[in-house]
Design an enzyme around this catalytic site. Sequence first.
Site, PDB file in Angstrom:
ATOM      1  N   PRO A  60       0.845  -1.198   0.000  1.00 42.09           N
ATOM      2  CA  PRO A  60       0.000   0.000   0.000  1.00 42.09           C
ATOM      3  C   PRO A  60       0.877   1.244   0.000  1.00 42.09           C
ATOM      4  O   PRO A  60       1.802   1.359   0.803  1.00 42.09           O
ATOM      5  CB  PRO A  60      -0.786  -0.125   1.314  1.00 42.09           C
ATOM      6  CG  PRO A  60       0.067  -0.978   2.198  1.00 42.09           C
ATOM      7  CD  PRO A  60       0.802  -1.922   1.288  1.00 42.09           C
ATOM      8  N   MET A  61       0.607   2.187  -0.913  1.00 42.68           N
ATOM      9  CA  MET A  61       1.406   3.409  -1.021  1.00 42.68           C
ATOM     10  C   MET A  61       0.477   4.600  -1.213  1.00 42.68           C
ATOM     11  O   MET A  61      -0.291   4.633  -2.185  1.00 42.68           O
ATOM     12  CB  MET A  61       2.395   3.307  -2.193  1.00 42.68           C
ATOM     13  CG  MET A  61       3.474   2.255  -1.993  1.00 42.68           C
ATOM     14  SD  MET A  61       4.550   2.045  -3.428  1.00 42.68           S
ATOM     15  CE  MET A  61       3.515   0.998  -4.475  1.00 42.68           C
ATOM     16  N   MET A  62       0.551   5.551  -0.295  1.00 44.00           N
ATOM     17  CA  MET A  62      -0.303   6.735  -0.366  1.00 44.00           C
ATOM     18  C   MET A  62      -0.074   7.484  -1.677  1.00 44.00           C
ATOM     19  O   MET A  62       1.063   7.715  -2.092  1.00 44.00           O
ATOM     20  CB  MET A  62      -0.023   7.661   0.815  1.00 44.00           C
ATOM     21  CG  MET A  62      -0.485   7.113   2.160  1.00 44.00           C
ATOM     22  SD  MET A  62      -2.276   6.915   2.237  1.00 44.00           S
ATOM     23  CE  MET A  62      -2.809   8.626   2.161  1.00 44.00           C
ATOM     24  N   GLN A 115      -6.228  -1.390   3.433  1.00 45.61           N
ATOM     25  CA  GLN A 115      -5.424  -0.943   4.569  1.00 45.61           C
ATOM     26  C   GLN A 115      -6.077   0.280   5.200  1.00 45.61           C
ATOM     27  O   GLN A 115      -6.415   1.242   4.504  1.00 45.61           O
ATOM     28  CB  GLN A 115      -3.993  -0.590   4.190  1.00 45.61           C
ATOM     29  CG  GLN A 115      -3.151  -0.274   5.433  1.00 45.61           C
ATOM     30  CD  GLN A 115      -1.751   0.182   5.142  1.00 45.61           C
ATOM     31  OE1 GLN A 115      -1.543   1.293   4.678  1.00 45.61           O
ATOM     32  NE2 GLN A 115      -0.766  -0.681   5.425  1.00 45.61           N
ATOM     33  N   CYS A 145       3.746   3.475   8.952  1.00 44.86           N
ATOM     34  CA  CYS A 145       3.989   4.737   8.259  1.00 44.86           C
ATOM     35  C   CYS A 145       4.678   5.727   9.199  1.00 44.86           C
ATOM     36  O   CYS A 145       4.171   6.001  10.288  1.00 44.86           O
ATOM     37  CB  CYS A 145       2.680   5.324   7.747  1.00 44.86           C
ATOM     38  SG  CYS A 145       2.904   6.906   6.878  1.00 44.86           S
ATOM     39  N   LYS A 185       0.610  -4.344   9.255  1.00 46.83           N
ATOM     40  CA  LYS A 185       1.847  -3.992   8.545  1.00 46.83           C
ATOM     41  C   LYS A 185       2.664  -3.098   9.464  1.00 46.83           C
ATOM     42  O   LYS A 185       2.187  -2.042   9.894  1.00 46.83           O
ATOM     43  CB  LYS A 185       1.566  -3.284   7.224  1.00 46.83           C
ATOM     44  CG  LYS A 185       2.831  -3.071   6.380  1.00 46.83           C
ATOM     45  CD  LYS A 185       2.509  -2.470   5.020  1.00 46.83           C
ATOM     46  CE  LYS A 185       3.729  -2.490   4.101  1.00 46.83           C
ATOM     47  NZ  LYS A 185       4.852  -1.667   4.603  1.00 46.83           N
ATOM     48  N   HIS A 218       8.139  -4.745   7.414  1.00 44.38           N
ATOM     49  CA  HIS A 218       9.127  -3.920   6.711  1.00 44.38           C
ATOM     50  C   HIS A 218      10.414  -4.013   7.523  1.00 44.38           C
ATOM     51  O   HIS A 218      10.464  -3.566   8.668  1.00 44.38           O
ATOM     52  CB  HIS A 218       8.647  -2.472   6.621  1.00 44.38           C
ATOM     53  CG  HIS A 218       9.546  -1.600   5.778  1.00 44.38           C
ATOM     54  ND1 HIS A 218       9.063  -0.538   5.064  1.00 44.38           N
ATOM     55  CD2 HIS A 218      10.874  -1.638   5.536  1.00 44.38           C
ATOM     56  CE1 HIS A 218      10.065   0.050   4.420  1.00 44.38           C
ATOM     57  NE2 HIS A 218      11.175  -0.606   4.700  1.00 44.38           N
ATOM     58  N   GLY A 260      13.307  -3.166   0.507  1.00 48.50           N
ATOM     59  CA  GLY A 260      14.565  -3.341  -0.193  1.00 48.50           C
ATOM     60  C   GLY A 260      14.564  -4.320  -1.341  1.00 48.50           C
ATOM     61  O   GLY A 260      15.613  -4.564  -1.947  1.00 48.50           O
ATOM     62  N   GLY A 281       7.115  -2.691  -3.006  1.00 50.95           N
ATOM     63  CA  GLY A 281       6.483  -1.381  -3.100  1.00 50.95           C
ATOM     64  C   GLY A 281       6.903  -0.610  -4.325  1.00 50.95           C
ATOM     65  O   GLY A 281       6.412  -0.839  -5.427  1.00 50.95           O
TER      66      GLY A 281
END
Length: 363
Positions: A60-62, A115, A145, A185, A218, A260, A281
């Site tokens: 998930p990426m804003m 999410q 986050c 997460k 992460h 990574g 990601g």
Amino acid sequence: MRSAAWHALLPSLVPAKPGIFFLRSRPGRFLSHAHGLRPCGAASSLPPGEYLPPLFSVAPMMDWTDNHYRTLARLISRHAWLYTEMLVAETIVHQKDKLDRFLAFPAEQHPIVLQIGGSNLDNLAKATELASGYAYDEINLNCGCPSGKVAGHGCFGARLMYDPEFVGDAMSAIAANCDVPVSVKCRIGVDDRDSYEELCTFVDKVVSKSPTRHFIIHARKALLSGLSPAENRKVPPLKYEYYYALLRDFPEVHFTLNGGLMTIEQVSASIRQGAHQVMVGRAAYNNPWNMLGHVDSEIYGMPTPCSSRRQILESYQVYGDSIIGQYGISRPNVRQLVKMITWSSGIEGAILCIVFCTLLKFS
């Protein structure tokens, strides 16, 4: 309690062949234009509503993993699990008359995980209940986050790792208001609370207080002051050894490795080394063709849905024509529809963007 823990899914999994299972979906509410999406050829050899397990997922990426990106991603890979952008619980609760704009998605995007973020138990419970009508395949809580708006002013995201008791309560509240698996997460630590023992305490507390049996790790800690979100993705060192130690110490829990991983070869190597599942990601966003284009064949051993990028763009054009201006003259607009294409490297991205804009029919 209506939710099922990850391991409790096993009775509802349908055996396909030794070592592979399909997850059955449920009916739900989808965007009205979903039927207009034209898939590339035979998009899947699986029966309708059945999915392979989440060996590979897109993080998930804003501002990035919106409906547009997820539609393109699904055209490239049939089997990668997709995540929404983080939706703040208060946004869902206070926008309940406009929920489709935030929560609806084309049915083709399954399997998909919602999410959510927040630090208020009542709102997390209400948001989950409202979202449950949309038939997401899992609900995930953001505990990773590091941005100032989220972990600072908002007091959630990575800051929640300071309070595993609360996270356990939050996951219990989320699970009680949905009938799908729930997950967390998180980072491997936050600020100076970054020992492996503290990470184990966090996982153990959440597991003991809720039916959570899936964590996306992460493999960097988060520094909540002094680093930007972008720096938090690069500066703290990766500690994959923490992830693999969790596999040893919590055999009843599923863990997804994140952080990574930039190539499909690294993903495959991680799975060979014993990783349960892998999440990628920025590499899946910045170059979807080279990353997602190999997921179905290399990770799942299944055929790829499209044979060429032009096929993908032609199919995405159908989606673009159906969605452009749906929420007003410029919502969404062409720029929003093509931004993930222009992220492809150099001249290649520019050419792909021109091709798509040529294909798109403006009305």
